[in-house]
Design a protein around this motif. Structure first.
Motif, PDB file in Angstrom:
ATOM      1  N   LYS A  85       0.843  -1.203   0.000  1.00 36.29           N
ATOM      2  CA  LYS A  85       0.000   0.000   0.000  1.00 36.29           C
ATOM      3  C   LYS A  85       0.876   1.250   0.000  1.00 36.29           C
ATOM      4  O   LYS A  85       1.877   1.324   0.707  1.00 36.29           O
ATOM      5  CB  LYS A  85      -0.909   0.012   1.229  1.00 36.29           C
ATOM      6  N   THR A  86       0.458   2.232  -0.782  1.00 36.65           N
ATOM      7  CA  THR A  86       1.174   3.505  -0.808  1.00 36.65           C
ATOM      8  C   THR A  86       0.209   4.643  -0.513  1.00 36.65           C
ATOM      9  O   THR A  86      -0.879   4.708  -1.055  1.00 36.65           O
ATOM     10  CB  THR A  86       1.838   3.748  -2.179  1.00 36.65           C
ATOM     11  N   ALA A  87       0.634   5.520   0.388  1.00 39.57           N
ATOM     12  CA  ALA A  87      -0.115   6.743   0.669  1.00 39.57           C
ATOM     13  C   ALA A  87       0.774   7.939   0.341  1.00 39.57           C
ATOM     14  O   ALA A  87       0.505   9.054   0.749  1.00 39.57           O
ATOM     15  CB  ALA A  87      -0.541   6.766   2.134  1.00 39.57           C
ATOM     16  N   GLY A  88       1.842   7.655  -0.376  1.00 42.86           N
ATOM     17  CA  GLY A  88       2.794   8.664  -0.823  1.00 42.86           C
ATOM     18  C   GLY A  88       3.251   8.271  -2.208  1.00 42.86           C
ATOM     19  O   GLY A  88       2.449   7.858  -3.047  1.00 42.86           O
ATOM     20  N   TYR A  89       4.549   8.327  -2.422  1.00 42.17           N
ATOM     21  CA  TYR A  89       5.112   8.001  -3.737  1.00 42.17           C
ATOM     22  C   TYR A  89       4.825   6.541  -4.088  1.00 42.17           C
ATOM     23  O   TYR A  89       4.945   5.650  -3.256  1.00 42.17           O
ATOM     24  CB  TYR A  89       6.624   8.246  -3.728  1.00 42.17           C
ATOM     25  N   TYR A  90       4.430   6.300  -5.334  1.00 40.62           N
ATOM     26  CA  TYR A  90       4.189   4.945  -5.825  1.00 40.62           C
ATOM     27  C   TYR A  90       5.376   4.506  -6.681  1.00 40.62           C
ATOM     28  O   TYR A  90       5.688   5.132  -7.692  1.00 40.62           O
ATOM     29  CB  TYR A  90       2.903   4.873  -6.666  1.00 40.62           C
ATOM     30  N   HIS A  91       6.050   3.442  -6.265  1.00 38.01           N
ATOM     31  CA  HIS A  91       7.192   2.910  -7.007  1.00 38.01           C
ATOM     32  C   HIS A  91       6.701   1.954  -8.089  1.00 38.01           C
ATOM     33  O   HIS A  91       6.009   0.978  -7.790  1.00 38.01           O
ATOM     34  CB  HIS A  91       8.138   2.165  -6.064  1.00 38.01           C
ATOM     35  N   GLY A 100       7.557 -12.924  11.215  1.00 38.20           N
ATOM     36  CA  GLY A 100       8.693 -12.343  10.518  1.00 38.20           C
ATOM     37  C   GLY A 100       8.322 -11.073   9.772  1.00 38.20           C
ATOM     38  O   GLY A 100       7.160 -10.827   9.465  1.00 38.20           O
ATOM     39  N   PHE A 101       9.337 -10.277   9.478  1.00 40.66           N
ATOM     40  CA  PHE A 101       9.137  -9.022   8.763  1.00 40.66           C
ATOM     41  C   PHE A 101      10.300  -8.783   7.825  1.00 40.66           C
ATOM     42  O   PHE A 101      11.460  -8.964   8.199  1.00 40.66           O
ATOM     43  CB  PHE A 101       9.041  -7.855   9.744  1.00 40.66           C
ATOM     44  N   VAL A 102       9.980  -8.369   6.591  1.00 39.40           N
ATOM     45  CA  VAL A 102      10.981  -7.890   5.646  1.00 39.40           C
ATOM     46  C   VAL A 102      10.466  -6.564   5.111  1.00 39.40           C
ATOM     47  O   VAL A 102       9.329  -6.476   4.657  1.00 39.40           O
ATOM     48  CB  VAL A 102      11.184  -8.869   4.464  1.00 39.40           C
ATOM     49  N   GLY A 103      11.300  -5.543   5.173  1.00 44.49           N
ATOM     50  CA  GLY A 103      10.962  -4.255   4.595  1.00 44.49           C
ATOM     51  C   GLY A 103      11.834  -4.018   3.382  1.00 44.49           C
ATOM     52  O   GLY A 103      13.052  -4.032   3.490  1.00 44.49           O
ATOM     53  N   ILE A 104      11.219  -3.858   2.217  1.00 46.59           N
ATOM     54  CA  ILE A 104      11.975  -3.663   0.985  1.00 46.59           C
ATOM     55  C   ILE A 104      11.899  -2.200   0.564  1.00 46.59           C
ATOM     56  O   ILE A 104      10.819  -1.618   0.456  1.00 46.59           O
ATOM     57  CB  ILE A 104      11.441  -4.584  -0.127  1.00 46.59           C
ATOM     58  N   HIS A 105      13.041  -1.625   0.334  1.00 49.92           N
ATOM     59  CA  HIS A 105      13.278  -0.280  -0.165  1.00 49.92           C
ATOM     60  C   HIS A 105      12.447   0.776   0.567  1.00 49.92           C
ATOM     61  O   HIS A 105      12.832   1.212   1.641  1.00 49.92           O
ATOM     62  CB  HIS A 105      13.045  -0.229  -1.679  1.00 49.92           C
ATOM     63  N   ALA A 106      11.320   1.195   0.027  1.00 50.49           N
ATOM     64  CA  ALA A 106      10.578   2.316   0.592  1.00 50.49           C
ATOM     65  C   ALA A 106       9.825   1.971   1.867  1.00 50.49           C
ATOM     66  O   ALA A 106       9.120   2.819   2.399  1.00 50.49           O
ATOM     67  CB  ALA A 106       9.607   2.885  -0.452  1.00 50.49           C
ATOM     68  N   ALA A 107       9.996   0.766   2.381  1.00 51.50           N
ATOM     69  CA  ALA A 107       9.379   0.445   3.667  1.00 51.50           C
ATOM     70  C   ALA A 107       9.853   1.418   4.741  1.00 51.50           C
ATOM     71  O   ALA A 107       9.152   1.647   5.726  1.00 51.50           O
ATOM     72  CB  ALA A 107       9.707  -0.996   4.072  1.00 51.50           C
ATOM     73  N   THR A 108      11.004   2.040   4.518  1.00 49.62           N
ATOM     74  CA  THR A 108      11.494   3.053   5.458  1.00 49.62           C
ATOM     75  C   THR A 108      10.879   4.424   5.205  1.00 49.62           C
ATOM     76  O   THR A 108      11.185   5.377   5.915  1.00 49.62           O
ATOM     77  CB  THR A 108      13.032   3.170   5.387  1.00 49.62           C
ATOM     78  N   ASP A 109       9.993   4.507   4.218  1.00 51.39           N
ATOM     79  CA  ASP A 109       9.274   5.747   3.903  1.00 51.39           C
ATOM     80  C   ASP A 109       7.810   5.605   4.342  1.00 51.39           C
ATOM     81  O   ASP A 109       6.902   6.142   3.735  1.00 51.39           O
ATOM     82  CB  ASP A 109       9.364   6.019   2.395  1.00 51.39           C
ATOM     83  N   THR A 110       7.613   4.852   5.410  1.00 53.01           N
ATOM     84  CA  THR A 110       6.273   4.464   5.852  1.00 53.01           C
ATOM     85  C   THR A 110       6.118   4.734   7.342  1.00 53.01           C
ATOM     86  O   THR A 110       7.053   4.519   8.115  1.00 53.01           O
ATOM     87  CB  THR A 110       6.053   2.953   5.574  1.00 53.01           C
ATOM     88  N   GLU A 111       4.937   5.195   7.741  1.00 56.20           N
ATOM     89  CA  GLU A 111       4.546   5.307   9.155  1.00 56.20           C
ATOM     90  C   GLU A 111       5.539   6.110  10.007  1.00 56.20           C
ATOM     91  O   GLU A 111       5.989   5.652  11.056  1.00 56.20           O
ATOM     92  CB  GLU A 111       4.336   3.912   9.757  1.00 56.20           C
ATOM     93  N   TYR A 112       5.825   7.321   9.583  1.00 56.26           N
ATOM     94  CA  TYR A 112       6.754   8.190  10.323  1.00 56.26           C
ATOM     95  C   TYR A 112       6.275   8.509  11.735  1.00 56.26           C
ATOM     96  O   TYR A 112       7.092   8.726  12.623  1.00 56.26           O
ATOM     97  CB  TYR A 112       6.984   9.501   9.562  1.00 56.26           C
ATOM     98  N   GLY A 113       4.975   8.518  11.958  1.00 53.27           N
ATOM     99  CA  GLY A 113       4.446   8.857  13.274  1.00 53.27           C
ATOM    100  C   GLY A 113       4.308   7.675  14.226  1.00 53.27           C
ATOM    101  O   GLY A 113       3.836   7.829  15.342  1.00 53.27           O
TER     102      GLY A 113
END
Length: 164
Positions: A38-44, A112-125
């Motif tokens: 899901k994207t609520a910002g930039y779509y890759h 388990g969890f894997v965050g790929i690339h923009a997963a770090t551009d998610t849920e800043y709050g």
């Protein structure tokens, strides 16, 4: 396939295989991953290629994949079905508070969890998520040209590449 995805495919393979084997001593069925994009910002644009690559890995390595952009899939009951959750280029604020709590409980219970690339551009709050992914996206560098010199063609990760 997207060039950046081709370069990261070996890492995806290793991560998915590691996750697929998590808890395999008690599993009766093949491992199952939930790929969330899901994207609520930039779509890759690489999301579609990433899903294709993960589905292929699943077929080749006996694990199944469900894909979704629906954050309502993040409930205690539903997450129990999965060995791991993969955030594939998620962006922005994608969860309600209730969904965040379900995700926290899932990880705390050993999911388990894997965050790929923009997963770090998610849920800043969401402070807990920031600790889970280890950092937040700050900025994207300009595209740079590079030459990779391949010294070992025996590995599956490099066997299909040219010398440079």
């Amino acid at each position: 396939m997207n060039l950046s995805l081709t370069r990261t495919l070996p890492s995806l393979i290793i991560l998915c295989l590691a996750l697929a084997s998590c808890g395999s001593k008690t599993r009766k069925n093949a491992p199952k991953l939930l790929v969330f994009s899901k994207t609520a910002g930039y779509y890759h644009e690489a999301i579609d290629d990433g899903i294709i690559a993960l589905e292929k890995l699943g077929e080749e390595n006996n694990f199944t994949i469900d894909t979704t952009t629906n954050s309502e899939m993040f409930t205690d009951e539903n997450l129990k079905k999965y060995s791991a959750v993969v955030f594939l280029n998620t962006t922005g604020d994608v969860f309600s508070h209730i969904q965040e709590i379900a995700m926290e409980r899932y990880i705390q219970a050993g999911g388990g969890f894997v965050g790929i690339h923009a997963a770090t551009d998610t849920e800043y709050g969401w402070n807990w998520y920031g600790k889970l992914v280890g950092a937040y996206f700050s900025s994207h560098p300009h595209i740079q040209e590079a030459t990779f010199n391949i010294h070992d063609h025996k590995s599956e990760a490099t066997s299909f590449l040219q010398d440079s």
